[in-house]
Design a protein around this motif. Structure first.
Motif, PDB file in Angstrom:
ATOM      1  N   GLN A   1      39.448   5.889  53.537  1.00  0.00           N
ATOM      2  CA  GLN A   1      38.645   5.385  52.418  1.00  0.00           C
ATOM      3  C   GLN A   1      38.728   6.314  51.215  1.00  0.00           C
ATOM      4  OE1 GLN A   1      34.769   3.393  52.986  1.00  0.00           O
ATOM      5  NE2 GLN A   1      33.871   5.082  51.826  1.00  0.00           N
ATOM      6  N   GLN A   2      38.544   7.612  51.451  1.00  0.00           N
ATOM      7  CA  GLN A   2      38.636   8.570  50.352  1.00  0.00           C
ATOM      8  C   GLN A   2      40.027   8.556  49.730  1.00  0.00           C
ATOM      9  OE1 GLN A   2      37.372   9.015  53.400  1.00  0.00           O
ATOM     10  NE2 GLN A   2      35.967  10.787  53.499  1.00  0.00           N
ATOM     11  N   GLY A   3      41.048   8.445  50.587  1.00  0.00           N
ATOM     12  CA  GLY A   3      42.407   8.442  50.082  1.00  0.00           C
ATOM     13  C   GLY A   3      42.722   7.227  49.237  1.00  0.00           C
ATOM     14  N   ILE A   4      42.252   6.063  49.659  1.00  0.00           N
ATOM     15  CA  ILE A   4      42.517   4.856  48.888  1.00  0.00           C
ATOM     16  C   ILE A   4      41.805   4.908  47.541  1.00  0.00           C
ATOM     17  CG2 ILE A   4      42.147   2.359  48.810  1.00  0.00           C
ATOM     18  CD1 ILE A   4      42.578   2.360  51.862  1.00  0.00           C
ATOM     19  N   GLU A   5      40.556   5.369  47.546  1.00  0.00           N
ATOM     20  CA  GLU A   5      39.837   5.452  46.266  1.00  0.00           C
ATOM     21  C   GLU A   5      40.498   6.460  45.329  1.00  0.00           C
ATOM     22  OE1 GLU A   5      35.569   4.664  45.841  1.00  0.00           O
ATOM     23  OE2 GLU A   5      35.388   5.362  47.920  1.00  0.00           O
ATOM     24  N   ALA A   6      40.826   7.651  45.864  1.00  0.00           N
ATOM     25  CA  ALA A   6      41.460   8.667  45.022  1.00  0.00           C
ATOM     26  C   ALA A   6      42.832   8.197  44.544  1.00  0.00           C
ATOM     27  CB  ALA A   6      41.591   9.983  45.788  1.00  0.00           C
ATOM     28  N   GLY A   7      43.602   7.560  45.443  1.00  0.00           N
ATOM     29  CA  GLY A   7      44.930   7.101  45.072  1.00  0.00           C
ATOM     30  C   GLY A   7      44.909   5.985  44.046  1.00  0.00           C
ATOM     31  N   VAL A   8      43.964   5.075  44.175  1.00  0.00           N
ATOM     32  CA  VAL A   8      43.837   4.004  43.179  1.00  0.00           C
ATOM     33  C   VAL A   8      43.522   4.590  41.803  1.00  0.00           C
ATOM     34  CG1 VAL A   8      42.356   2.084  42.449  1.00  0.00           C
ATOM     35  CG2 VAL A   8      43.253   2.151  44.779  1.00  0.00           C
ATOM     36  N   ASP A   9      42.611   5.564  41.774  1.00  0.00           N
ATOM     37  CA  ASP A   9      42.286   6.208  40.494  1.00  0.00           C
ATOM     38  C   ASP A   9      43.517   6.875  39.885  1.00  0.00           C
ATOM     39  OD1 ASP A   9      39.714   5.370  40.817  1.00  0.00           O
ATOM     40  OD2 ASP A   9      38.848   7.350  41.176  1.00  0.00           O
ATOM     41  N   GLU A  10      44.298   7.571  40.722  1.00  0.00           N
ATOM     42  CA  GLU A  10      45.505   8.237  40.227  1.00  0.00           C
ATOM     43  C   GLU A  10      46.536   7.220  39.744  1.00  0.00           C
ATOM     44  OE1 GLU A  10      46.189  11.404  39.692  1.00  0.00           O
ATOM     45  OE2 GLU A  10      44.192  12.010  40.346  1.00  0.00           O
ATOM     46  N   THR A  11      46.655   6.103  40.442  1.00  0.00           N
ATOM     47  CA  THR A  11      47.590   5.063  40.016  1.00  0.00           C
ATOM     48  C   THR A  11      47.187   4.491  38.667  1.00  0.00           C
ATOM     49  OG1 THR A  11      47.921   4.482  42.355  1.00  0.00           O
ATOM     50  CG2 THR A  11      48.742   2.926  40.708  1.00  0.00           C
ATOM     51  N   VAL A  12      45.891   4.226  38.496  1.00  0.00           N
ATOM     52  CA  VAL A  12      45.406   3.699  37.221  1.00  0.00           C
ATOM     53  C   VAL A  12      45.669   4.692  36.098  1.00  0.00           C
ATOM     54  CG1 VAL A  12      43.306   3.092  35.942  1.00  0.00           C
ATOM     55  CG2 VAL A  12      43.681   2.185  38.248  1.00  0.00           C
ATOM     56  N   ARG A  13      45.466   5.976  36.382  1.00  0.00           N
ATOM     57  CA  ARG A  13      45.716   6.978  35.347  1.00  0.00           C
ATOM     58  C   ARG A  13      47.203   7.015  34.972  1.00  0.00           C
ATOM     59  NH1 ARG A  13      47.761  11.920  34.881  1.00  0.00           N
ATOM     60  NH2 ARG A  13      47.016  13.180  33.132  1.00  0.00           N
ATOM     61  N   GLU A  14      48.062   6.888  35.969  1.00  0.00           N
ATOM     62  CA  GLU A  14      49.495   6.911  35.680  1.00  0.00           C
ATOM     63  C   GLU A  14      49.896   5.700  34.840  1.00  0.00           C
ATOM     64  OE1 GLU A  14      52.450   9.181  35.459  1.00  0.00           O
ATOM     65  OE2 GLU A  14      51.159   9.740  37.141  1.00  0.00           O
ATOM     66  N   LEU A  15      49.250   4.568  35.088  1.00  0.00           N
ATOM     67  CA  LEU A  15      49.581   3.345  34.367  1.00  0.00           C
ATOM     68  C   LEU A  15      49.064   3.340  32.936  1.00  0.00           C
ATOM     69  CD1 LEU A  15      48.789   0.731  37.162  1.00  0.00           C
ATOM     70  CD2 LEU A  15      51.065   1.313  36.302  1.00  0.00           C
ATOM     71  N   THR A  16      47.881   3.919  32.720  1.00  0.00           N
ATOM     72  CA  THR A  16      47.221   3.777  31.423  1.00  0.00           C
ATOM     73  C   THR A  16      47.041   5.078  30.659  1.00  0.00           C
ATOM     74  OG1 THR A  16      44.976   4.072  32.325  1.00  0.00           O
ATOM     75  CG2 THR A  16      45.895   1.844  32.374  1.00  0.00           C
ATOM     76  N   GLY A  17      47.209   6.225  31.331  1.00  0.00           N
ATOM     77  CA  GLY A  17      46.966   7.504  30.675  1.00  0.00           C
ATOM     78  C   GLY A  17      45.541   7.986  30.796  1.00  0.00           C
ATOM     79  N   SER A  18      44.652   7.179  31.412  1.00  0.00           N
ATOM     80  CA  SER A  18      43.247   7.545  31.559  1.00  0.00           C
ATOM     81  C   SER A  18      42.761   7.155  32.946  1.00  0.00           C
ATOM     82  CB  SER A  18      42.378   6.849  30.503  1.00  0.00           C
ATOM     83  OG  SER A  18      42.771   7.187  29.197  1.00  0.00           O
ATOM     84  N   TYR A  19      41.792   7.912  33.445  1.00  0.00           N
ATOM     85  CA  TYR A  19      41.157   7.535  34.694  1.00  0.00           C
ATOM     86  C   TYR A  19      40.236   6.345  34.471  1.00  0.00           C
ATOM     87  CZ  TYR A  19      42.760  11.699  37.177  1.00  0.00           C
ATOM     88  OH  TYR A  19      43.529  12.640  37.787  1.00  0.00           O
ATOM     89  N   PRO A  20      39.884   5.611  35.526  1.00  0.00           N
ATOM     90  CA  PRO A  20      38.959   4.490  35.373  1.00  0.00           C
ATOM     91  C   PRO A  20      37.675   4.915  34.666  1.00  0.00           C
ATOM     92  CG  PRO A  20      39.892   4.491  37.574  1.00  0.00           C
ATOM     93  CD  PRO A  20      40.360   5.759  36.913  1.00  0.00           C
ATOM     94  N   GLY A  21      37.245   4.091  33.721  1.00  0.00           N
ATOM     95  CA  GLY A  21      36.035   4.376  32.962  1.00  0.00           C
ATOM     96  C   GLY A  21      36.224   5.316  31.808  1.00  0.00           C
ATOM     97  N   ALA A  22      37.456   5.792  31.588  1.00  0.00           N
ATOM     98  CA  ALA A  22      37.715   6.762  30.521  1.00  0.00           C
ATOM     99  C   ALA A  22      38.718   6.215  29.511  1.00  0.00           C
ATOM    100  CB  ALA A  22      38.229   8.069  31.122  1.00  0.00           C
ATOM    101  N   TRP A  23      38.760   4.900  29.378  1.00  0.00           N
ATOM    102  CA  TRP A  23      39.769   4.284  28.517  1.00  0.00           C
ATOM    103  C   TRP A  23      39.689   4.805  27.080  1.00  0.00           C
ATOM    104  CZ3 TRP A  23      42.185   2.282  32.377  1.00  0.00           C
ATOM    105  CH2 TRP A  23      41.514   1.599  33.386  1.00  0.00           C
ATOM    106  N   ASP A  24      38.463   4.954  26.575  1.00  0.00           N
ATOM    107  CA  ASP A  24      38.286   5.286  25.161  1.00  0.00           C
ATOM    108  C   ASP A  24      37.936   6.753  24.926  1.00  0.00           C
ATOM    109  OD1 ASP A  24      38.722   2.589  24.429  1.00  0.00           O
ATOM    110  OD2 ASP A  24      36.630   2.118  24.925  1.00  0.00           O
ATOM    111  N   MET A  25      38.138   7.610  25.922  1.00  0.00           N
ATOM    112  CA  MET A  25      37.812   9.020  25.763  1.00  0.00           C
ATOM    113  C   MET A  25      38.813   9.715  24.843  1.00  0.00           C
ATOM    114  SD  MET A  25      36.661  10.462  29.502  1.00  0.00           S
ATOM    115  CE  MET A  25      35.096   9.991  30.249  1.00  0.00           C
TER     116      MET A  25
END
Length: 396
Positions: free
Chosen positions: A190-214
């Motif tokens: 569970q921890q791995g999937i959550e952490a990995g999804v966050d890392e994947t989103v960051r790689e795709l967009t340049g920001s972690y989830p919830g930090a789009w406009d930071m």
């Protein structure tokens, strides 16, 4: 607190803020991806609509004639039961936000093993066939992403759409090696999937989830916080304990340091708690009793001058009374009518002062419970995208 105390506190606070900004900005620059997928809001008209049978089927047949698991949800299908309900909801929200922000269809699938679907061999062809059977991603951009975890095979795959160039394979491998596998090797799925999804989103967009406009500094501190979380709580303690000790020392220094009398310049003496009360009025003594304010009394042995310093409690539930100005005002809320999805609710807020008996009440509106059906939360099928076999794999 004297003017000198205030100046010292402001200088230290300014230095701490500048240092924090500089660290965050530097981390933000150093961790910024070389390129990111630009925001591209989804075009709803481009999505084909699948039948209810296709959406609810437990298995589907791909164009290659092979059998694959079907999907019940376009975001998370946890067939291996690796996630609890709260984690599944958190991941789904991340993927909904990703779709709303960038138009990228990303989905997570967990299975027990590939053999239950008749597949023997490597995970790569299975993931590619599954990706194309589901049609993940926008049909014209081919920007979909599939995270596939086969628990008992101890293999995983991030399959990406045909719209990504070969350089993304290396980036997805980094995500697997640093985001997913360290947890999977400890069976912390569970921890791995959550952490990995966050890392994947960051790689795709340049920001972690919830930090789009930071900004850059905020993004840097977001990265630092997640890095500390990955390293462990002991690392966080190494940072917070010295900072907490410094804050406590500074507060004690400013409060207890010797100070000259403003009239005769003789060094003043701080009175004890019992002596304090002799110089406080009833409201001030009540504030100390309620622990909303603490008072220090300093007296000059030379000329008899008295200074009273007021220190507000950071965690008190009492506020300042508009009638007597003492921090002795309590606030209580009573729900009169609960809010529902179809109507607003009402609550009464009562204000009562423990010192002067001030009382006031007001009625406030409770917003109705929203049920979002727009954007990514309203999707029920994929957009018809395809993969040519790009992505990365991992074993543990």
């Amino acid at each position: 607190m004297t003017k000198q105390d205030i100046r010292v506190a402001l200088v230290i606070a300014g230095l701490v803020l500048f240092l924090g900004w500089a660290i965050g900005y530097g981390a933000g620059l150093l961790t910024r991806p070389a390129s990111v997928v630009p925001p591209n809001p989804p075009v709803e008209a481009a999505e084909p609509v699948k039948s209810e049978v296709e959406k609810s089927a437990r298995t589907v047949t791909g164009a290659d004639g092979a059998t694959y698991p079907g999907y019940m949800d376009v975001y998370v299908n946890d067939y291996a039961d690796l996630l609890d309900d709260n984690a599944e909801s958190r991941i789904r929200k991340v993927l909904i936000d990703l779709y709303d922000y960038a138009g990228i269809e990303m989905t997570v699938l967990t299975i027990d093993n590939m053999g239950q679907y008749g597949h023997q061999g490597e995970i790569e062809p299975f993931a590619t066939g599954l990706f194309n059977a589901w049609g993940i991603g926008n049909a014209s951009r081919n920007d979909g992403v599939l995270v596939l975890v086969a628990r008992h095979d101890r293999r995983m795959r991030i399959e990406i759409g045909a719209g990504y160039d070969s350089g993304w394979n290396t980036r997805m491998q980094r995500v697997i090696d640093t985001g997913f596998l360290p947890y999977f090797r400890r069976d912390e799925y569970q921890q791995g999937i959550e952490a990995g999804v966050d890392e994947t989103v960051r790689e795709l967009t340049g920001s972690y989830p919830g930090a789009w406009d930071m900004g850059t500094a905020q993004r840097g501190w977001s990265w630092i916080a997640r890095a500390v979380d990955r390293i462990g709580e002991w690392m966080l303690a190494l940072v917070l304990v010295p900072l907490g000790g410094l804050a406590l020392w500074l507060r004690r220094y400013l409060r207890n340091r010797p100070r000259p009398c403003p009239q005769c310049r003789t060094m003043m003496i701080r009175a004890g708690e019992e002596a304090d009360d002799e110089h406080l009025d009833g409201g001030q003594r009540l504030e100390e009793f309620l622990k909303s304010v603490d008072y220090d009394v300093w007296h000059c042995p030379g000329c008899g001058h008295i200074d009273i310093h007021r220190y507000k409690s950071w965690f008190s539930s009492f506020g300042a009374c508009p009638q007597c100005n003492y921090r002795t005002l309590s606030t209580t809320s009573t729900v009169l009518t609960a809010a529902t999805k179809s109507r607003e609710g009402r609550k009464r807020v009562d204000y009562d002062c423990r010192h002067c008996a001030y009382h006031n009440s007001e009625t406030r509106t409770i917003p109705r419970i929203s049920e979002s059906n727009g954007g990514g939360s309203g999707r029920s099928s994929f957009g018809g995208g395809s993969s040519s076999g790009g992505g990365a794999s991992g074993r543990w």
